[in-house]
Design a protein around this motif. Sequence first.
Motif, PDB file in Angstrom:
ATOM      1  N   VAL A  59       0.835  -1.206   0.000  1.00  0.00           N
ATOM      2  CA  VAL A  59       0.000   0.000   0.000  1.00  0.00           C
ATOM      3  C   VAL A  59       0.869   1.255   0.000  1.00  0.00           C
ATOM      4  CG1 VAL A  59      -1.614   1.348   1.383  1.00  0.00           C
ATOM      5  CG2 VAL A  59      -1.996  -1.086   1.063  1.00  0.00           C
ATOM      6  N   LEU A  60       1.891   1.272   0.849  1.00  0.00           N
ATOM      7  CA  LEU A  60       2.778   2.433   0.912  1.00  0.00           C
ATOM      8  C   LEU A  60       3.526   2.620  -0.404  1.00  0.00           C
ATOM      9  CD1 LEU A  60       4.241   2.079   4.521  1.00  0.00           C
ATOM     10  CD2 LEU A  60       2.471   3.640   3.738  1.00  0.00           C
ATOM     11  N   GLN A  61       3.919   1.510  -1.033  1.00  0.00           N
ATOM     12  CA  GLN A  61       4.628   1.615  -2.308  1.00  0.00           C
ATOM     13  C   GLN A  61       3.725   2.166  -3.407  1.00  0.00           C
ATOM     14  OE1 GLN A  61       8.201   0.698  -2.964  1.00  0.00           O
ATOM     15  NE2 GLN A  61       7.413   2.243  -4.362  1.00  0.00           N
ATOM     16  N   LEU A  62       2.470   1.731  -3.427  1.00  0.00           N
ATOM     17  CA  LEU A  62       1.520   2.267  -4.402  1.00  0.00           C
ATOM     18  C   LEU A  62       1.328   3.765  -4.206  1.00  0.00           C
ATOM     19  CD1 LEU A  62      -1.245  -0.503  -4.408  1.00  0.00           C
ATOM     20  CD2 LEU A  62       0.685  -0.238  -5.962  1.00  0.00           C
ATOM     21  N   THR A  63       1.314   4.187  -2.953  1.00  0.00           N
ATOM     22  CA  THR A  63       1.184   5.619  -2.650  1.00  0.00           C
ATOM     23  C   THR A  63       2.390   6.395  -3.160  1.00  0.00           C
ATOM     24  OG1 THR A  63      -0.043   5.010  -0.651  1.00  0.00           O
ATOM     25  CG2 THR A  63       0.735   7.277  -0.828  1.00  0.00           C
ATOM     26  N   ILE A  64       3.579   5.857  -2.929  1.00  0.00           N
ATOM     27  CA  ILE A  64       4.804   6.510  -3.390  1.00  0.00           C
ATOM     28  C   ILE A  64       4.852   6.579  -4.911  1.00  0.00           C
ATOM     29  CG2 ILE A  64       7.315   6.289  -3.512  1.00  0.00           C
ATOM     30  CD1 ILE A  64       6.307   7.384  -0.884  1.00  0.00           C
ATOM     31  N   ILE A  65       4.420   5.520  -5.579  1.00  0.00           N
ATOM     32  CA  ILE A  65       4.391   5.518  -7.046  1.00  0.00           C
ATOM     33  C   ILE A  65       3.473   6.627  -7.561  1.00  0.00           C
ATOM     34  CG2 ILE A  65       3.631   4.213  -9.071  1.00  0.00           C
ATOM     35  CD1 ILE A  65       4.617   1.691  -7.688  1.00  0.00           C
ATOM     36  N   SER A  66       2.316   6.782  -6.930  1.00  0.00           N
ATOM     37  CA  SER A  66       1.387   7.839  -7.340  1.00  0.00           C
ATOM     38  C   SER A  66       1.992   9.221  -7.111  1.00  0.00           C
ATOM     39  CB  SER A  66       0.072   7.710  -6.558  1.00  0.00           C
ATOM     40  OG  SER A  66      -0.568   6.490  -6.845  1.00  0.00           O
ATOM     41  N   ILE A  67       2.644   9.418  -5.961  1.00  0.00           N
ATOM     42  CA  ILE A  67       3.283  10.709  -5.678  1.00  0.00           C
ATOM     43  C   ILE A  67       4.389  10.985  -6.689  1.00  0.00           C
ATOM     44  CG2 ILE A  67       4.679  11.980  -4.008  1.00  0.00           C
ATOM     45  CD1 ILE A  67       3.172  10.524  -1.792  1.00  0.00           C
ATOM     46  N   ASP A  68       5.194   9.973  -6.964  1.00  0.00           N
ATOM     47  CA  ASP A  68       6.304  10.142  -7.899  1.00  0.00           C
ATOM     48  C   ASP A  68       5.811  10.502  -9.294  1.00  0.00           C
ATOM     49  OD1 ASP A  68       9.198   9.748  -8.704  1.00  0.00           O
ATOM     50  OD2 ASP A  68       8.258   8.188  -9.933  1.00  0.00           O
ATOM     51  N   ARG A  69       4.769   9.827  -9.743  1.00  0.00           N
ATOM     52  CA  ARG A  69       4.224  10.132 -11.072  1.00  0.00           C
ATOM     53  C   ARG A  69       3.640  11.539 -11.112  1.00  0.00           C
ATOM     54  NH1 ARG A  69       1.182   4.502 -12.934  1.00  0.00           N
ATOM     55  NH2 ARG A  69       3.081   3.382 -13.543  1.00  0.00           N
ATOM     56  N   CYS A  70       2.988  11.921 -10.023  1.00  0.00           N
ATOM     57  CA  CYS A  70       2.405  13.263  -9.965  1.00  0.00           C
ATOM     58  C   CYS A  70       3.499  14.326 -10.024  1.00  0.00           C
ATOM     59  CB  CYS A  70       1.583  13.408  -8.694  1.00  0.00           C
ATOM     60  SG  CYS A  70       0.809  15.022  -8.500  1.00  0.00           S
ATOM     61  N   ILE A  71       4.553  14.144  -9.238  1.00  0.00           N
ATOM     62  CA  ILE A  71       5.647  15.121  -9.233  1.00  0.00           C
ATOM     63  C   ILE A  71       6.338  15.168 -10.589  1.00  0.00           C
ATOM     64  CG2 ILE A  71       7.901  15.654  -8.210  1.00  0.00           C
ATOM     65  CD1 ILE A  71       6.885  14.523  -5.593  1.00  0.00           C
ATOM     66  N   SER A  72       6.481  13.996 -11.219  1.00  0.00           N
ATOM     67  CA  SER A  72       7.143  13.945 -12.531  1.00  0.00           C
ATOM     68  C   SER A  72       6.378  14.736 -13.582  1.00  0.00           C
ATOM     69  CB  SER A  72       7.300  12.487 -12.975  1.00  0.00           C
ATOM     70  OG  SER A  72       8.101  11.767 -12.076  1.00  0.00           O
ATOM     71  N   VAL A  73       5.056  14.726 -13.474  1.00  0.00           N
ATOM     72  CA  VAL A  73       4.226  15.426 -14.455  1.00  0.00           C
ATOM     73  C   VAL A  73       4.084  16.901 -14.116  1.00  0.00           C
ATOM     74  CG1 VAL A  73       1.896  15.564 -15.425  1.00  0.00           C
ATOM     75  CG2 VAL A  73       2.956  13.337 -15.081  1.00  0.00           C
ATOM     76  N   VAL A  74       3.888  17.193 -12.826  1.00  0.00           N
ATOM     77  CA  VAL A  74       3.618  18.569 -12.424  1.00  0.00           C
ATOM     78  C   VAL A  74       4.903  19.391 -12.287  1.00  0.00           C
ATOM     79  CG1 VAL A  74       2.565  20.025 -10.644  1.00  0.00           C
ATOM     80  CG2 VAL A  74       1.503  17.847 -11.263  1.00  0.00           C
ATOM     81  N   PHE A  75       5.983  18.745 -11.821  1.00  0.00           N
ATOM     82  CA  PHE A  75       7.253  19.462 -11.603  1.00  0.00           C
ATOM     83  C   PHE A  75       8.396  18.753 -12.336  1.00  0.00           C
ATOM     84  CE2 PHE A  75       4.687  19.949  -7.703  1.00  0.00           C
ATOM     85  CZ  PHE A  75       4.475  21.326  -7.741  1.00  0.00           C
ATOM     86  N   PRO A  76       8.374  18.760 -13.663  1.00  0.00           N
ATOM     87  CA  PRO A  76       9.387  18.016 -14.426  1.00  0.00           C
ATOM     88  C   PRO A  76      10.813  18.541 -14.230  1.00  0.00           C
ATOM     89  CG  PRO A  76       8.079  19.422 -15.870  1.00  0.00           C
ATOM     90  CD  PRO A  76       7.421  19.452 -14.540  1.00  0.00           C
ATOM     91  N   VAL A  77      10.972  19.856 -14.062  1.00  0.00           N
ATOM     92  CA  VAL A  77      12.309  20.420 -13.891  1.00  0.00           C
ATOM     93  C   VAL A  77      12.918  19.961 -12.571  1.00  0.00           C
ATOM     94  CG1 VAL A  77      13.634  22.554 -13.708  1.00  0.00           C
ATOM     95  CG2 VAL A  77      11.712  22.416 -15.319  1.00  0.00           C
ATOM     96  N   TRP A  78      12.141  19.980 -11.513  1.00  0.00           N
ATOM     97  CA  TRP A  78      12.634  19.526 -10.215  1.00  0.00           C
ATOM     98  C   TRP A  78      13.026  18.057 -10.269  1.00  0.00           C
ATOM     99  CZ3 TRP A  78      11.614  15.773  -6.669  1.00  0.00           C
ATOM    100  CH2 TRP A  78      12.155  15.935  -5.398  1.00  0.00           C
ATOM    101  N   ARG A  83      15.395  13.767  -8.877  1.00  0.00           N
ATOM    102  CA  ARG A  83      14.820  12.414  -8.915  1.00  0.00           C
ATOM    103  C   ARG A  83      15.903  11.419  -9.321  1.00  0.00           C
ATOM    104  NH1 ARG A  83      11.825   9.321 -12.803  1.00  0.00           N
ATOM    105  NH2 ARG A  83      10.107   8.142 -11.851  1.00  0.00           N
ATOM    106  N   THR A  84      16.530  10.793  -8.319  1.00  0.00           N
ATOM    107  CA  THR A  84      17.655   9.899  -8.572  1.00  0.00           C
ATOM    108  C   THR A  84      17.361   8.497  -8.049  1.00  0.00           C
ATOM    109  OG1 THR A  84      18.719  10.459  -6.463  1.00  0.00           O
ATOM    110  CG2 THR A  84      19.259  11.832  -8.392  1.00  0.00           C
ATOM    111  N   VAL A  85      18.120   7.544  -8.534  1.00  0.00           N
ATOM    112  CA  VAL A  85      17.971   6.158  -8.086  1.00  0.00           C
ATOM    113  C   VAL A  85      18.335   6.027  -6.613  1.00  0.00           C
ATOM    114  CG1 VAL A  85      18.818   3.805  -8.410  1.00  0.00           C
ATOM    115  CG2 VAL A  85      18.375   5.245 -10.405  1.00  0.00           C
ATOM    116  N   ARG A  86      19.374   6.736  -6.192  1.00  0.00           N
ATOM    117  CA  ARG A  86      19.789   6.673  -4.789  1.00  0.00           C
ATOM    118  C   ARG A  86      18.675   7.150  -3.870  1.00  0.00           C
ATOM    119  NH1 ARG A  86      25.494   9.198  -3.026  1.00  0.00           N
ATOM    120  NH2 ARG A  86      26.107   7.414  -4.328  1.00  0.00           N
ATOM    121  N   LEU A  87      17.999   8.236  -4.235  1.00  0.00           N
ATOM    122  CA  LEU A  87      16.888   8.734  -3.428  1.00  0.00           C
ATOM    123  C   LEU A  87      15.752   7.711  -3.401  1.00  0.00           C
ATOM    124  CD1 LEU A  87      15.531  10.985  -1.804  1.00  0.00           C
ATOM    125  CD2 LEU A  87      14.761  11.987  -3.979  1.00  0.00           C
ATOM    126  N   ALA A  88      15.490   7.080  -4.535  1.00  0.00           N
ATOM    127  CA  ALA A  88      14.425   6.070  -4.603  1.00  0.00           C
ATOM    128  C   ALA A  88      14.733   4.894  -3.682  1.00  0.00           C
ATOM    129  CB  ALA A  88      14.256   5.599  -6.043  1.00  0.00           C
TER     130      ALA A  88
END
Length: 276
Positions: A59-78, A83-88
């Motif tokens: 459940v927590l992973q699904l939540t993180i995936i949704s947040i990550d996709r949202c940030i990727s679309v809304v804040f692409p420059v950030w 957005r790095t593999v190490r942070l993930a």
Amino acid sequence: MKKTVNSVWFLSLALADFIFCFFLPLLMAYIVLGRQWPFGTVICKLCLLSAYLNMSASVLQLTIISIDRCISVVFPVWCQNHRTVRLAVKVVLAIWIVSLLLNVSYLINTHADDSDDNFVACYKEWAMERAQFMGWYYDEEEEKEKIKIRKAMFIMRSISMFAVPFTIILISCTLIFFKMRKFRKPKRSRRSFRLIIAVVVCFFICWFPYNIWPFITISGQYWNLDRLITEISVCLAYFSSCINPIIYVFFCHDFKKNFIKSLPARSTKLSMKILT
């Protein structure tokens, strides 16, 4: 597939679903044997802990995936800068640690009761849970304090494992939809909208009964179909581990492309081995 942020998310989700499904045969055997537990106390503890631990991690992973996709679309420059593999990997480790902390009580309070020579039960220590599964008489007055503790645990679990994740997923998917609708072609937008709807609906259907029904049973309002509804709500929660790969992986364009690309290579290698 290359080691990317998405592959880290999917690997963690796959690990949670796989470990969860790995213990399902033991739970199935337990039910088939009439809730007779033949595998011992240690396996009893690990089996129930794995179920709750990996449901929480999923459940927590699904939540993180949704947040990550949202940030990727809304804040692409950030995302391009941070957005790095190490942070993930750090986020994934935090997810598993939080899941363990949320469910360590199940490891402590789960027991295999062998007091009856003819029957061994795997149950959590709370008397109501034991009575519900064993069919024993349950005196609510004598166990009032345990009921309060269990209600508090249900509330915490429902908030942390359903209310908050579902709200975050719903908000994230809504933001993604409006952002994509603004900048992409209508056909692509409709396809993305259907996927977003599928994510939200499947999450709600799988987890809503599982998180709401315990509040009804713990209040003492038992119905004739109590056992059946309990089993259905649990099965729906378990089913989420089966539907996750379909929604989050097989619908992913990169996965389909790499999977189709890998088939000829796999076939060629297999053919070479057979010929040699």
